[in-house]
Scaffold this motif. Structure first.
Motif, PDB file in Angstrom:
ATOM      1  N   TRP A   4       0.848  -1.192   0.000  1.00 37.26           N
ATOM      2  CA  TRP A   4       0.000   0.000   0.000  1.00 37.26           C
ATOM      3  C   TRP A   4       0.884   1.244   0.000  1.00 37.26           C
ATOM      4  O   TRP A   4       1.848   1.343   0.755  1.00 37.26           O
ATOM      5  CB  TRP A   4      -0.861  -0.036   1.264  1.00 37.26           C
ATOM      6  CG  TRP A   4      -1.909   1.010   1.386  1.00 37.26           C
ATOM      7  CD1 TRP A   4      -3.213   0.920   0.989  1.00 37.26           C
ATOM      8  CD2 TRP A   4      -1.769   2.307   1.993  1.00 37.26           C
ATOM      9  NE1 TRP A   4      -3.889   2.075   1.301  1.00 37.26           N
ATOM     10  CE2 TRP A   4      -3.026   2.944   1.920  1.00 37.26           C
ATOM     11  CE3 TRP A   4      -0.716   2.986   2.576  1.00 37.26           C
ATOM     12  CZ2 TRP A   4      -3.249   4.221   2.424  1.00 37.26           C
ATOM     13  CZ3 TRP A   4      -0.919   4.258   3.072  1.00 37.26           C
ATOM     14  CH2 TRP A   4      -2.185   4.863   2.991  1.00 37.26           C
ATOM     15  N   GLU A   5       0.529   2.246  -0.831  1.00 34.93           N
ATOM     16  CA  GLU A   5       1.342   3.463  -0.883  1.00 34.93           C
ATOM     17  C   GLU A   5       0.563   4.606  -1.530  1.00 34.93           C
ATOM     18  O   GLU A   5       0.083   4.468  -2.653  1.00 34.93           O
ATOM     19  CB  GLU A   5       2.619   3.205  -1.693  1.00 34.93           C
ATOM     20  CG  GLU A   5       3.501   4.417  -1.842  1.00 34.93           C
ATOM     21  CD  GLU A   5       3.808   5.093  -0.520  1.00 34.93           C
ATOM     22  OE1 GLU A   5       3.652   6.318  -0.442  1.00 34.93           O
ATOM     23  OE2 GLU A   5       4.196   4.393   0.442  1.00 34.93           O
ATOM     24  N   PRO A   6       0.401   5.745  -0.818  1.00 35.88           N
ATOM     25  CA  PRO A   6      -0.405   6.855  -1.351  1.00 35.88           C
ATOM     26  C   PRO A   6       0.361   7.847  -2.221  1.00 35.88           C
ATOM     27  O   PRO A   6      -0.046   8.993  -2.338  1.00 35.88           O
ATOM     28  CB  PRO A   6      -0.907   7.528  -0.070  1.00 35.88           C
ATOM     29  CG  PRO A   6       0.198   7.313   0.904  1.00 35.88           C
ATOM     30  CD  PRO A   6       0.787   5.975   0.572  1.00 35.88           C
ATOM     31  N   LYS A   7       1.476   7.449  -2.798  1.00 36.19           N
ATOM     32  CA  LYS A   7       2.228   8.326  -3.693  1.00 36.19           C
ATOM     33  C   LYS A   7       2.324   7.686  -5.073  1.00 36.19           C
ATOM     34  O   LYS A   7       2.203   6.471  -5.223  1.00 36.19           O
ATOM     35  CB  LYS A   7       3.639   8.586  -3.149  1.00 36.19           C
ATOM     36  CG  LYS A   7       3.688   9.480  -1.913  1.00 36.19           C
ATOM     37  CD  LYS A   7       5.132   9.782  -1.543  1.00 36.19           C
ATOM     38  CE  LYS A   7       5.200  10.742  -0.364  1.00 36.19           C
ATOM     39  NZ  LYS A   7       4.683  10.131   0.871  1.00 36.19           N
ATOM     40  N   LEU A   8       2.584   8.523  -6.066  1.00 36.91           N
ATOM     41  CA  LEU A   8       2.815   8.036  -7.415  1.00 36.91           C
ATOM     42  C   LEU A   8       4.100   7.197  -7.446  1.00 36.91           C
ATOM     43  O   LEU A   8       4.927   7.280  -6.533  1.00 36.91           O
ATOM     44  CB  LEU A   8       2.889   9.217  -8.379  1.00 36.91           C
ATOM     45  CG  LEU A   8       1.523   9.870  -8.681  1.00 36.91           C
ATOM     46  CD1 LEU A   8       1.717  11.236  -9.329  1.00 36.91           C
ATOM     47  CD2 LEU A   8       0.685   8.972  -9.585  1.00 36.91           C
ATOM     48  N   PRO A   9       4.313   6.407  -8.488  1.00 34.50           N
ATOM     49  CA  PRO A   9       5.346   5.355  -8.409  1.00 34.50           C
ATOM     50  C   PRO A   9       6.788   5.785  -8.602  1.00 34.50           C
ATOM     51  O   PRO A   9       7.688   4.977  -8.412  1.00 34.50           O
ATOM     52  CB  PRO A   9       4.928   4.405  -9.543  1.00 34.50           C
ATOM     53  CG  PRO A   9       4.223   5.269 -10.526  1.00 34.50           C
ATOM     54  CD  PRO A   9       3.493   6.291  -9.694  1.00 34.50           C
ATOM     55  N   LEU A  10       7.074   7.029  -8.953  1.00 29.73           N
ATOM     56  CA  LEU A  10       8.435   7.378  -9.343  1.00 29.73           C
ATOM     57  C   LEU A  10       9.454   7.171  -8.221  1.00 29.73           C
ATOM     58  O   LEU A  10      10.591   6.752  -8.487  1.00 29.73           O
ATOM     59  CB  LEU A  10       8.484   8.825  -9.845  1.00 29.73           C
ATOM     60  CG  LEU A  10       9.813   9.258 -10.466  1.00 29.73           C
ATOM     61  CD1 LEU A  10      10.214   8.337 -11.608  1.00 29.73           C
ATOM     62  CD2 LEU A  10       9.725  10.700 -10.956  1.00 29.73           C
ATOM     63  N   SER A  11       9.078   7.446  -6.986  1.00 30.19           N
ATOM     64  CA  SER A  11      10.017   7.253  -5.874  1.00 30.19           C
ATOM     65  C   SER A  11      10.471   5.806  -5.796  1.00 30.19           C
ATOM     66  O   SER A  11      11.665   5.514  -5.591  1.00 30.19           O
ATOM     67  CB  SER A  11       9.372   7.657  -4.547  1.00 30.19           C
ATOM     68  OG  SER A  11       9.078   9.031  -4.519  1.00 30.19           O
ATOM     69  N   TYR A  12       9.542   4.892  -5.991  1.00 31.73           N
ATOM     70  CA  TYR A  12       9.841   3.465  -5.843  1.00 31.73           C
ATOM     71  C   TYR A  12      10.523   2.913  -7.079  1.00 31.73           C
ATOM     72  O   TYR A  12      11.313   1.966  -6.990  1.00 31.73           O
ATOM     73  CB  TYR A  12       8.550   2.725  -5.501  1.00 31.73           C
ATOM     74  CG  TYR A  12       7.874   3.442  -4.361  1.00 31.73           C
ATOM     75  CD1 TYR A  12       8.361   3.326  -3.076  1.00 31.73           C
ATOM     76  CD2 TYR A  12       6.826   4.319  -4.610  1.00 31.73           C
ATOM     77  CE1 TYR A  12       7.799   4.049  -2.042  1.00 31.73           C
ATOM     78  CE2 TYR A  12       6.261   5.046  -3.585  1.00 31.73           C
ATOM     79  CZ  TYR A  12       6.751   4.915  -2.293  1.00 31.73           C
ATOM     80  OH  TYR A  12       6.211   5.638  -1.271  1.00 31.73           O
ATOM     81  N   GLU A  13      10.245   3.508  -8.210  1.00 33.44           N
ATOM     82  CA  GLU A  13      11.004   3.156  -9.409  1.00 33.44           C
ATOM     83  C   GLU A  13      12.454   3.614  -9.260  1.00 33.44           C
ATOM     84  O   GLU A  13      13.386   2.929  -9.679  1.00 33.44           O
ATOM     85  CB  GLU A  13      10.345   3.787 -10.638  1.00 33.44           C
ATOM     86  CG  GLU A  13       8.979   3.179 -10.950  1.00 33.44           C
ATOM     87  CD  GLU A  13       8.166   3.988 -11.941  1.00 33.44           C
ATOM     88  OE1 GLU A  13       7.131   3.479 -12.401  1.00 33.44           O
ATOM     89  OE2 GLU A  13       8.561   5.137 -12.256  1.00 33.44           O
ATOM     90  N   THR A  14      12.636   4.782  -8.625  1.00 29.14           N
ATOM     91  CA  THR A  14      13.994   5.281  -8.389  1.00 29.14           C
ATOM     92  C   THR A  14      14.753   4.377  -7.431  1.00 29.14           C
ATOM     93  O   THR A  14      15.891   3.972  -7.707  1.00 29.14           O
ATOM     94  CB  THR A  14      13.943   6.709  -7.820  1.00 29.14           C
ATOM     95  OG1 THR A  14      13.244   7.565  -8.728  1.00 29.14           O
ATOM     96  CG2 THR A  14      15.348   7.251  -7.599  1.00 29.14           C
TER      97      THR A  14
END
Length: 410
Positions: free
Chosen positions: A26-36
């Motif tokens: 679960w994560e309330p942010k768009l995916p770019l942080s996790y792609e990074t």
């Protein structure tokens, strides 16, 4: 390592192990942080220590780049070779700004970096790359939506149709690439809409304006008067943009008060976790620019020297001794070493003490655990959401249809 850095870094590593963002986590942010952080995890070869080191290096580079961009943008506006460095140094008015990168990944630094970079690239004649950077700022945090609007506004103001088209093309192209894993790899578009759009609207903070204001003073500590001075510089900039009578700023500098007003609105009325200082970082860049504008208006060399000395003293107190000398303010909170056994079980907030406890995310990170449930870290926002939809901690991530049905039942 800070707990939220553990979230970013663990999720990035988990994605390289076959985890699906928004479905398995679960994560309330768009995916770019996790792609990074996923890319960093691949570069680290799956070694959690190397991943943490790479995250610290990335955050440190981001800090240097943000300061440099503030200096360049202020110099572009004012042509003042004293005011521009003072503006850059003003980024350190928030003690934690210099400290936080040492504790791992934090998306807000990259939000600010990409946003300022978008403006810089546009002013240098690279509208397509500007659109890419602006879209990336949103990818790191939805609040970065102001930066695409700024670069679009600059193109419209200049009546440059070609530049406008390139900004849009760059932004849309990057967005497609960023969201491609959501649709093609994780198949989690419906769950993303719930977590990125619905959750923030349904779990807003109920904190008074006065509490937020006092918290800001506590976080800025001795720098608060200089922050107020930066606010005066922003007000002067707004007036100059409206009247066109200011000798320092012109109508094309409207993006400065607009950006400042946007992040001030978020802090005072929308999203400011008063127990932490990192929500202040995006707006800090505009405060620093405001300090530079004020320095430019000081025509007397001695007045500029006095401002520089005052700023230097504040930075010594705020940064060199991490926030204070312990007389009026306590030093900025920094996470110290915690035994792994203490992280294995964490206490939930009092309001949720009846819920099943979960390990600290740092324990999950260092132990390289692959979670068996979507809600595996139980953040405060997550617990609020579970209460709102009357769901349990071991439930799966809801898709849009299920979430709307639960909310309708109220």
């Amino acid at each position: 390592m800070a707990p939220d850095a553990g979230i970013f870094q663990h999720l990035g590593w988990y994605l390289t192990r076959g985890g699906r963002l928004y479905v398995d986590a679960w994560e309330p942010k768009l995916p770019l942080s996790y792609e990074t952080t996923g890319v960093l995890a691949l570069l680290s070869g799956g070694d959690m220590y190397h991943l943490h080191l790479l995250s610290v290096v990335l955050m440190s580079v981001a800090v240097c780049a943000i300061v440099g961009l503030v200096v360049i943008l202020v110099y572009d506006i004012t042509g003042d070779d004293i005011a521009a460095p003072l503006a850059g140094l003003s980024m350190f008015l928030l003690p934690g700004f210099a400290v936080r990168p040492a504790y791992g990944f934090k998306a807000k630094y990259l939000l600010v970096l990409c946003g300022l970079l978008a403006i810089y690239l546009y002013t240098r004649g690279y509208p397509a790359l500007s659109g890419v950077a602006a879209a990336a700022s949103v990818g790191y945090w939805q609040a970065g939506a102001i930066f695409p609007l700024v670069v679009l506004g600059l193109a419209i103001q200049q009546r440059d149709v070609e530049a406008l088209e390139r900004v849009v093309a760059g932004g849309l192209g990057f967005t497609v690439v960023m969201l491609a894993p959501v649709f093609l790899l994780w198949h989690s578009a419906s769950e993303m809409v719930v977590q990125v759009l619905l959750v923030p609207l349904q779990t807003e903070e109920q904190t008074s304006l006065l509490t937020r204001l006092v918290a800001g003073v506590i976080h800025f500590k001795w720098a608060s008067p200089v922050v107020a001075l930066g606010g005066l510089g922003l007000a002067r900039t707004a007036r100059g943009c409206l009247t066109g009578e200011d000798g320092v700023v012109g109508r094309t500098d409207w993006w400065i008060p607009v950006g400042a007003a946007w992040f001030a609105f978020l802090i005072f009325f929308v999203d400011f976790e008063t127990g932490g200082y990192t929500d202040l970082i995006p707006g800090l860049a505009f405060v620093a620019i405001g300090v530079g504008i004020v320095a430019t208006t000081l025509r007397d060399h001695h007045q500029k020297q006095s401002l520089a000395v005052a700023l230097g003293l504040v930075l010594v107190v705020n940064v060199a001794v991490l926030g204070s000398v312990g007389i009026v303010f306590t030093p900025v909170d920094t996470p110290g070493p915690v035994p792994m056994s203490d992280l294995e079980t964490t206490d939930l907030p009092d309001a949720y003490e009846g819920s099943e406890s979960a390990p600290d995310v740092r324990y999950i990170y260092w132990q390289q655990l692959e979670p068996s449930a979507c809600h595996y870290r139980l953040s405060v926002m997550e617990l609020r959401w579970l209460d709102r939809v009357d769901s349990t901690t071991n439930s799966r991530c809801l898709d849009l249809g299920a979430a709307r049905a639960r909310l309708a039942r109220g």
